[in-house]
Design a protein around this motif. Structure first.
Motif, mmCIF file in Angstrom:
data_model
loop_
_atom_site.group_PDB
_atom_site.id
_atom_site.type_symbol
_atom_site.label_atom_id
_atom_site.label_comp_id
_atom_site.label_asym_id
_atom_site.label_seq_id
_atom_site.Cartn_x
_atom_site.Cartn_y
_atom_site.Cartn_z
ATOM 1 N N ALA A 60 0.914 -1.301 -0.184
ATOM 2 C CA ALA A 60 -0.024 -0.044 -0.091
ATOM 3 C C ALA A 60 1.026 1.260 0.118
ATOM 4 O O ALA A 60 0.658 2.183 -0.677
ATOM 5 C CB ALA A 60 -0.812 0.141 1.263
ATOM 6 N N THR A 61 1.820 1.210 0.610
ATOM 7 C CA THR A 61 2.729 2.270 0.980
ATOM 8 C C THR A 61 3.513 2.509 -0.759
ATOM 9 O O THR A 61 3.417 3.821 -1.076
ATOM 10 C CB THR A 61 4.022 2.225 1.873
ATOM 11 O OG1 THR A 61 3.335 1.954 3.238
ATOM 12 C CG2 THR A 61 4.732 3.321 1.989
ATOM 13 N N ALA A 62 3.793 1.476 -1.125
ATOM 14 C CA ALA A 62 4.584 1.498 -2.468
ATOM 15 C C ALA A 62 3.505 2.183 -3.543
ATOM 16 O O ALA A 62 3.891 3.112 -4.454
ATOM 17 C CB ALA A 62 4.773 0.339 -3.078
ATOM 18 N N LYS A 63 2.081 1.769 -3.246
ATOM 19 C CA LYS A 63 1.096 2.399 -4.204
ATOM 20 C C LYS A 63 0.949 3.770 -3.872
ATOM 21 O O LYS A 63 0.750 4.536 -4.845
ATOM 22 C CB LYS A 63 0.032 1.510 -3.986
ATOM 23 C CG LYS A 63 -1.352 1.962 -5.018
ATOM 24 C CD LYS A 63 -0.912 1.479 -6.583
ATOM 25 C CE LYS A 63 -1.614 2.304 -7.657
ATOM 26 N NZ LYS A 63 -1.167 1.928 -9.080
ATOM 27 N N ILE A 64 0.935 4.275 -2.682
ATOM 28 C CA ILE A 64 0.789 5.808 -2.426
ATOM 29 C C ILE A 64 1.836 6.346 -3.072
ATOM 30 O O ILE A 64 1.735 7.458 -3.513
ATOM 31 C CB ILE A 64 0.684 5.656 -0.855
ATOM 32 C CG1 ILE A 64 -0.253 5.234 -0.307
ATOM 33 C CG2 ILE A 64 0.579 7.249 -0.380
ATOM 34 C CD1 ILE A 64 -1.668 5.587 -0.468
ATOM 35 N N LEU A 66 3.556 5.889 -5.681
ATOM 36 C CA LEU A 66 3.589 5.849 -7.099
ATOM 37 C C LEU A 66 2.405 6.565 -7.600
ATOM 38 O O LEU A 66 2.039 7.064 -8.910
ATOM 39 C CB LEU A 66 3.557 4.484 -7.645
ATOM 40 C CG LEU A 66 4.846 3.588 -7.378
ATOM 41 C CD1 LEU A 66 4.904 2.239 -7.800
ATOM 42 C CD2 LEU A 66 5.886 4.305 -8.191
ATOM 43 N N SER A 67 1.385 6.890 -6.651
ATOM 44 C CA SER A 67 0.050 7.537 -7.202
ATOM 45 C C SER A 67 0.142 8.952 -7.445
ATOM 46 O O SER A 67 0.977 9.569 -6.549
ATOM 47 C CB SER A 67 -1.019 7.297 -6.069
ATOM 48 O OG SER A 67 -1.175 5.903 -5.983
ATOM 49 N N LYS A 68 -0.429 9.616 -8.358
ATOM 50 C CA LYS A 68 -0.419 10.954 -8.457
ATOM 51 C C LYS A 68 -1.435 11.535 -7.525
ATOM 52 O O LYS A 68 -1.237 12.772 -7.164
ATOM 53 C CB LYS A 68 -1.056 11.108 -10.011
ATOM 54 C CG LYS A 68 0.286 10.874 -11.042
ATOM 55 C CD LYS A 68 -0.151 11.394 -12.423
ATOM 56 C CE LYS A 68 0.882 11.442 -13.173
ATOM 57 N NZ LYS A 68 1.234 9.728 -13.724
ATOM 58 N N ARG A 69 -2.669 11.147 -7.460
ATOM 59 C CA ARG A 69 -3.883 11.691 -6.553
ATOM 60 C C ARG A 69 -4.427 10.698 -5.603
ATOM 61 O O ARG A 69 -5.406 10.168 -5.786
ATOM 62 C CB ARG A 69 -4.697 12.215 -7.423
ATOM 63 C CG ARG A 69 -4.211 13.289 -8.514
ATOM 64 C CD ARG A 69 -5.466 13.656 -9.138
ATOM 65 N NE ARG A 69 -6.436 14.636 -8.668
ATOM 66 C CZ ARG A 69 -6.358 15.936 -8.656
ATOM 67 N NH1 ARG A 69 -5.464 16.744 -9.377
ATOM 68 N NH2 ARG A 69 -7.142 16.500 -7.761
ATOM 69 N N SER A 150 -11.475 12.582 -8.388
ATOM 70 C CA SER A 150 -10.418 12.638 -9.297
ATOM 71 C C SER A 150 -9.272 11.756 -8.806
ATOM 72 O O SER A 150 -8.278 12.081 -9.389
ATOM 73 C CB SER A 150 -10.088 14.024 -9.476
ATOM 74 O OG SER A 150 -9.955 14.661 -8.318
ATOM 75 N N ALA A 151 -9.370 11.127 -7.784
ATOM 76 C CA ALA A 151 -8.347 10.201 -7.019
ATOM 77 C C ALA A 151 -8.006 8.948 -8.051
ATOM 78 O O ALA A 151 -8.805 8.573 -8.614
ATOM 79 C CB ALA A 151 -8.680 9.854 -5.543
ATOM 80 N N LYS A 172 -10.527 3.035 -10.001
ATOM 81 C CA LYS A 172 -9.863 3.484 -9.104
ATOM 82 C C LYS A 172 -9.146 2.252 -8.401
ATOM 83 O O LYS A 172 -9.481 1.139 -8.376
ATOM 84 C CB LYS A 172 -10.559 4.126 -7.712
ATOM 85 C CG LYS A 172 -11.613 5.044 -8.118
ATOM 86 C CD LYS A 172 -11.024 6.588 -8.594
ATOM 87 C CE LYS A 172 -12.175 7.526 -8.969
ATOM 88 N NZ LYS A 172 -11.519 8.491 -9.634
ATOM 89 N N PHE A 173 -8.045 2.491 -7.932
ATOM 90 C CA PHE A 173 -7.332 1.604 -7.032
ATOM 91 C C PHE A 173 -7.453 1.805 -5.491
ATOM 92 O O PHE A 173 -7.446 2.725 -5.012
ATOM 93 C CB PHE A 173 -5.655 1.932 -7.324
ATOM 94 C CG PHE A 173 -4.923 0.785 -6.853
ATOM 95 C CD1 PHE A 173 -4.225 -0.464 -7.625
ATOM 96 C CD2 PHE A 173 -4.600 0.532 -5.416
ATOM 97 C CE1 PHE A 173 -3.529 -1.292 -7.298
ATOM 98 C CE2 PHE A 173 -3.505 -0.552 -4.855
ATOM 99 C CZ PHE A 173 -3.261 -1.484 -5.964
ATOM 100 N N VAL A 174 -8.106 0.607 -5.051
ATOM 101 C CA VAL A 174 -8.582 0.503 -3.519
ATOM 102 C C VAL A 174 -7.758 -0.082 -2.494
ATOM 103 O O VAL A 174 -7.527 -1.474 -2.931
ATOM 104 C CB VAL A 174 -9.921 0.131 -3.508
ATOM 105 C CG1 VAL A 174 -10.605 0.235 -2.277
ATOM 106 C CG2 VAL A 174 -10.982 1.109 -4.430
ATOM 107 N N ILE A 175 -7.381 0.702 -1.686
ATOM 108 C CA ILE A 175 -6.708 0.036 -0.375
ATOM 109 C C ILE A 175 -7.423 -0.017 0.747
ATOM 110 O O ILE A 175 -7.928 1.143 1.060
ATOM 111 C CB ILE A 175 -5.368 0.843 -0.223
ATOM 112 C CG1 ILE A 175 -4.389 0.923 -1.307
ATOM 113 C CG2 ILE A 175 -4.772 0.396 1.218
ATOM 114 C CD1 ILE A 175 -3.289 1.984 -1.230
ATOM 115 N N ALA A 176 -7.848 -0.997 1.345
ATOM 116 C CA ALA A 176 -8.797 -1.205 2.222
ATOM 117 C C ALA A 176 -8.197 -1.687 3.544
ATOM 118 O O ALA A 176 -7.099 -2.411 3.521
ATOM 119 C CB ALA A 176 -10.003 -2.564 1.820
#
Ligand code: PTJ
Length: 244
Positions: A60-64, A66-69, A150-151, A172-176
């Motif tokens: 999840a941290t990796a994804k955050i 790399l994410s733009k929004r 817009s996330a 959207k990419f979802v982190i639960a």
């Protein structure tokens, strides 16, 4: 007054936080029921952070990173349980925070916003640029244009089941974050952190601090190797007392 020596001190203090915020109108009555369900799963998990949760937090941290929004969605329970930890997470990551409620009233939105701001959290306004993504029936469909709408990545802690599939429908990419690995939210998310939010948020901040120094290729590798099905299976097996 709960004595510190009480064997269930942490659990009782956590309940106190929720009851206090229920009286202030931050937590909905159903939030107590949701917490009870979470407590039962936490008990079965041994009230500790397992390796599968650490792995999910790392991904999840990796994804955050790399994410733009990225956006963190907050409801009544989350606001009551971890305001300090969210404040710290926002200071570190700069992540926008949107209040999104199942039992949505303007009065609760105002109270939750004020409560979060008392902890130094900056909250996306709930009275401007609201879009209705009516692919879910509940008021969770009301989202901010600047935030969830817009996330690209959304962190959804302690959800009732319908929204994650709607967010997935919107690509959207979802982190639960959910103690129940069998819930619809847990099953539909891209990354599911099966652990108590009270333990997840401090670990999230710690992991972010460590990983923000990593090279992009290394962070991408973490994401590409992550398998949420396997993580959910491990969590379920931990609850059932078997090994994988
Ligand atoms: O504040 P609102 O109006 O948005 O309402 C929020 C609640 C929580 C009432 C609403 O989303 C709801 O009813 O949720 P559910 O359907 O009960 O789902 C909550 C999920 O969170 C369940 O799968 C619980 O196991 C899980 N859960 C509860 N407490 C925790 C938790 N997961 C992680 N950490 C917890 N402390």
């Amino acid at each position: 007054m709960i004595p510190k020596t009480h064997p269930r001190y942490v659990s009782l203090i956590t309940r106190e936080k929720l009851v206090k915020c229920l009286k202030k109108g931050i937590v909905h009555q159903n939030g107590l029921i949701a917490h009870g369900r979470g407590e039962a799963f936490d008990y079965l998990l041994g009230e500790k952070t397992h390796n599968f949760a650490v792995e999910a937090i790392t991904a999840a941290t990796a994804k955050i990173l790399l994410s733009k929004r990225p956006v963190l969605s907050v409801n009544g329970n989350v606001a009551a349980l971890v305001p300090e930890e969210i404040s710290q997470f926002q200071k570190l990551t700069g992540i926008p925070i949107e209040i999104n409620l199942f039992h949505r009233t303007i009065s609760r939105l105002k109270k939750i916003k004020r409560h979060l701001e008392e902890y130094g959290i900056s909250v996306i306004p709930f009275d401007q640029d609201i879009v209705d993504i009516r692919i879910i029936e509940s008021d969770r469909a009301l989202v901010s244009k600047r935030g969830i709408f817009s996330a690209d990545t959304i962190i959804v802690p302690l959800e009732d089941g319908d929204r994650t599939s709607a967010l997935k429908f919107l690509k959207k990419f979802v982190i639960a974050i959910d103690l129940n690995p069998m819930s619809r939210t847990a099953q539909t998310a891209d990354i599911t952190i099966v652990d108590n939010i009270t333990r997840v948020m401090p670990l999230f901040s710690k992991t972010y601090k460590k990983m923000k120094k990593m090279k992009k290729a290394q962070i991408e590798r973490i994401i590409s190797r992550y398998d949420n099905r396997y993580i959910l299976q491990k969590a379920e097996f931990a609850i059932r007392g078997s090994k994988i």
